[in-house]
Design a protein around this motif. Structure first.
Motif, PDB file in Angstrom:
ATOM      1  N   HIS A 204       0.818  -1.223   0.000  1.00 31.92           N
ATOM      2  CA  HIS A 204       0.000   0.000   0.000  1.00 31.92           C
ATOM      3  C   HIS A 204       0.846   1.265   0.000  1.00 31.92           C
ATOM      4  CE1 HIS A 204       0.815   0.938   4.193  1.00 31.92           C
ATOM      5  NE2 HIS A 204       0.575  -0.329   4.495  1.00 31.92           N
ATOM      6  N   GLN A 205       2.176   1.114   0.171  1.00 32.20           N
ATOM      7  CA  GLN A 205       3.036   2.294   0.142  1.00 32.20           C
ATOM      8  C   GLN A 205       3.318   2.771  -1.278  1.00 32.20           C
ATOM      9  OE1 GLN A 205       6.016   0.391   2.570  1.00 32.20           O
ATOM     10  NE2 GLN A 205       5.710   1.866   4.225  1.00 32.20           N
ATOM     11  N   LEU A 206       2.966   1.914  -2.263  1.00 34.65           N
ATOM     12  CA  LEU A 206       3.169   2.307  -3.656  1.00 34.65           C
ATOM     13  C   LEU A 206       2.074   3.262  -4.092  1.00 34.65           C
ATOM     14  CD1 LEU A 206       3.963  -0.877  -5.774  1.00 34.65           C
ATOM     15  CD2 LEU A 206       5.518   0.972  -5.220  1.00 34.65           C
ATOM     16  N   PRO A 207       2.401   4.217  -4.980  1.00 33.84           N
ATOM     17  CA  PRO A 207       1.337   5.027  -5.573  1.00 33.84           C
ATOM     18  C   PRO A 207       0.400   4.128  -6.375  1.00 33.84           C
ATOM     19  CG  PRO A 207       3.531   5.745  -6.313  1.00 33.84           C
ATOM     20  CD  PRO A 207       3.729   4.553  -5.464  1.00 33.84           C
ATOM     21  N   LEU A 213       1.764  -2.337 -12.385  1.00 33.47           N
ATOM     22  CA  LEU A 213       2.978  -2.685 -13.103  1.00 33.47           C
ATOM     23  C   LEU A 213       3.972  -3.398 -12.186  1.00 33.47           C
ATOM     24  CD1 LEU A 213       3.689  -2.074 -16.062  1.00 33.47           C
ATOM     25  CD2 LEU A 213       5.239  -0.319 -15.198  1.00 33.47           C
ATOM     26  N   ILE A 214       4.185  -2.843 -11.018  1.00 29.84           N
ATOM     27  CA  ILE A 214       5.233  -3.378 -10.144  1.00 29.84           C
ATOM     28  C   ILE A 214       4.776  -4.639  -9.434  1.00 29.84           C
ATOM     29  CG2 ILE A 214       6.692  -2.867  -8.136  1.00 29.84           C
ATOM     30  CD1 ILE A 214       6.856  -0.044  -9.016  1.00 29.84           C
TER      31      ILE A 214
END
Lengths: 270, 247
Positions: A204-207, A213-214
């Motif tokens: 959840h820390q990813l935008p 994609l990641i």
């Protein structure tokens, strides 16, 4: 040393895999022997690996938890499962590359099913995983937490995860026996993989716009999630489970075709 | 019915780390080893065996002779099912066991008894069969209390005794050996020989590679002389041995 061969036509990949799985006792004995070696002349034995893992979890947990300002009671169990499982996966992949090469002597003398050596690697690392996993309840207790019923999902998850890693190991062991440099490349990929996969950072820390994609294209994200989420009280997403199931089927199909094609060449490459 | 048939068996070893063939290699290959060539993709290839035709039946005692690198071990490996021939066909009917390196799989850190278990499993024994054989192996090895000690504490002779005792409890229909097995001191050697003779007599097909004329003539009915991976001579043991060893 011996094997009954009714008619030594080419052994198919399917025959190889089923024969090895049917005689799992041999693979388990050899794998156990590898672990037992760590216990000889050492009273702590394989638990040294657990101690190392514990120290790593503690140190990384404190540093990254602080950097990300995550509450320790949430972050430490997260990184604990992540690191233990990543260690298991990467060891399996790295040692899977060498499954045949490290058994050269045996392979050149006994016509044992090749999958036996893969199972040996898998079993050895699974025993070490069962050593390491004791860290997790300790971490939970530290924060006064307990596992929920969801944790039972790790049983099917472990089965599926193992199926997936085994097919990867089948392909890698064949290719890496032929192309020796590949082992180094795979090790490199696994090293980078640890930072690309959410082990030390949380999904959840990813935008939000970057996460597809990641995360979704990374098979190891799904392989980690179906184990980690249930242990932390969740279930893992439907996508996680779906990918793991489909990947097991597709992967094994490819692996069997692949092994079938190159099996009879492998001993020549040793 | 135990049998083994090789039809036109050819074995090519791809050598991926030798990029070019030097003249020296080619000259050398005349003296030792198979023929060095290259395959369609331009890889260096060593022809280990070429067009081997052999048919073995119940009661056959085959000896293999030839200088170093003539293809004896390669042929033994094809016969034991380790190498799948790159050309031709092989069919084996019967339980086949190779005693090429009897010390294979011996773990120096494990005890003698543990090694019996590991080796037994590699030999293909089930747990139950192994339980039956365990006492026999232990007794034959005469290692006594040392069976509970790690194998690294054994002398070379003791290690051989252990390896020999485990490896010879098998009862194969086809037995493949690279040289006669030697084990331990004089007293044990005598006992070991007896046991090996017993084993050899019981197997239906024996295949043994050796450099000893006496041994081959004594144990074999037929000898195949290999040279550069091809059969140079195949026939009655006495005849071929005389031709090879030059009387």
């Amino acid at each position: 040393m011996s094997m009954t061969i009714a008619n030594s036509q080419k052994v198919t990949a399917w025959e190889d895999v089923t024969a090895a799985a049917g005689n799992f006792r041999l693979a388990a004995l050899l794998g156990w022997q590898d672990v037992a070696q760590r216990y000889r002349r050492s009273s702590v034995g394989a638990f040294w690996l657990t101690i190392n893992m514990g120290v790593l979890i503690g140190a990384l947990g404190l540093i990254f938890g602080t950097i990300f300002r995550s509450p320790m009671s949430e972050f430490l169990p997260f990184i604990c499962v992540g690191l233990i499982m990543w260690g298991y996966y990467s060891q399996l992949i790295n040692e899977g590359c060498l499954s045949f090469i490290s058994n050269t002597e045996t392979m050149l003398q006994l016509p044992l099913p090749f999958f036996t050596y893969i199972l040996r690697t898998w079993w050895r690392n699974s025993i070490i995983l069962f050593h390491n996993i004791v860290i997790f309840p300790i971490v939970l207790l530290l924060f006064g937490k307990f596992m929920g019923l969801n944790a039972l999902l790790v049983i099917p998850a472990f089965f599926l995860v193992s199926l997936n890693l085994l097919w990867m190991m089948v392909i890698l062991s064949v290719v890496c026996t032929r192309y020796r440099d590949l082992t180094q490349i795979i090790q490199n990929i696994m090293q980078v993989g640890m930072y690309v996969t959410p082990i030390m950072w949380q999904p959840h820390q990813l935008p939000a716009n970057k996460s597809i994609l990641i995360l979704d294209f990374n098979p190891f994200y799904h392989l980690i999630s179906v184990i980690r989420d249930p242990l932390l009280g969740g279930t893992g997403t439907l996508l996680n489970w779906g990918v793991v199931v489909v990947m097991a089927f597709v992967g094994w199909t490819i692996a069997l075709l692949f092994l079938n094609r190159f099996r009879s060449r492998v001993t020549y490459w040793l | 019915m135990t049998s083994m048939t090789l039809e036109d068996v050819t074995v090519d070893f791809p050598i991926y780390n030798a990029k070019s063939r030097s003249l020296k290699n080619q000259v050398m290959s005349l003296a030792t080893g198979g023929t060095i060539g290259s395959n369609a993709e331009g890889h260096v290839v060593i022809r280990g065996l070429e067009s081997i035709n052999l048919s073995l039946n119940d009661g056959d005692r085959l000896g293999l002779i030839g200088h170093n690198g003539s293809g004896k071990t390669t042929l033994l490996r094809v016969m034991s099912g380790v190498y799948y021939p790159s050309g031709g066909r092989i069919s084996i009917n019967g339980k086949c066991t190779s005693l090429i390196n009897i010390s294979l799989g011996i773990d120096a850190e494990a005890t003698g008894r543990e090694n019996i278990g590991i080796r037994g499993a590699l030999l293909g024994f089930t747990k139950r069969e192994m339980a039956e054989k365990q006492a026999e192996i232990e007794e034959f090895s005469e290692l006594g209390n040392f069976l509970d000690m790690p194998v690294r504490t054994y002398s070379t002779g003791m290690q051989l005794r252990l390896a020999f005792s485990i490896s010879t409890v098998i009862q194969p229909e086809i037995l493949i050996m690279d040289e006669w097995l030697a084990a331990g001191d004089e007293g044990f050697q005598h006992k070991a020989n007896e046991r090996l003779h017993d084993l050899v007599n019981k197997t239906k097909i024996l295949i043994i590679a050796s450099h000893s004329k006496e041994l081959l003539v004594k144990n074999c009915t037929r000898i195949v002389w290999l040279e550069h991976g091809k059969i140079k001579m195949d026939g009655n043991a006495e005849t071929v041995a005389s031709a090879y060893f030059g009387r």
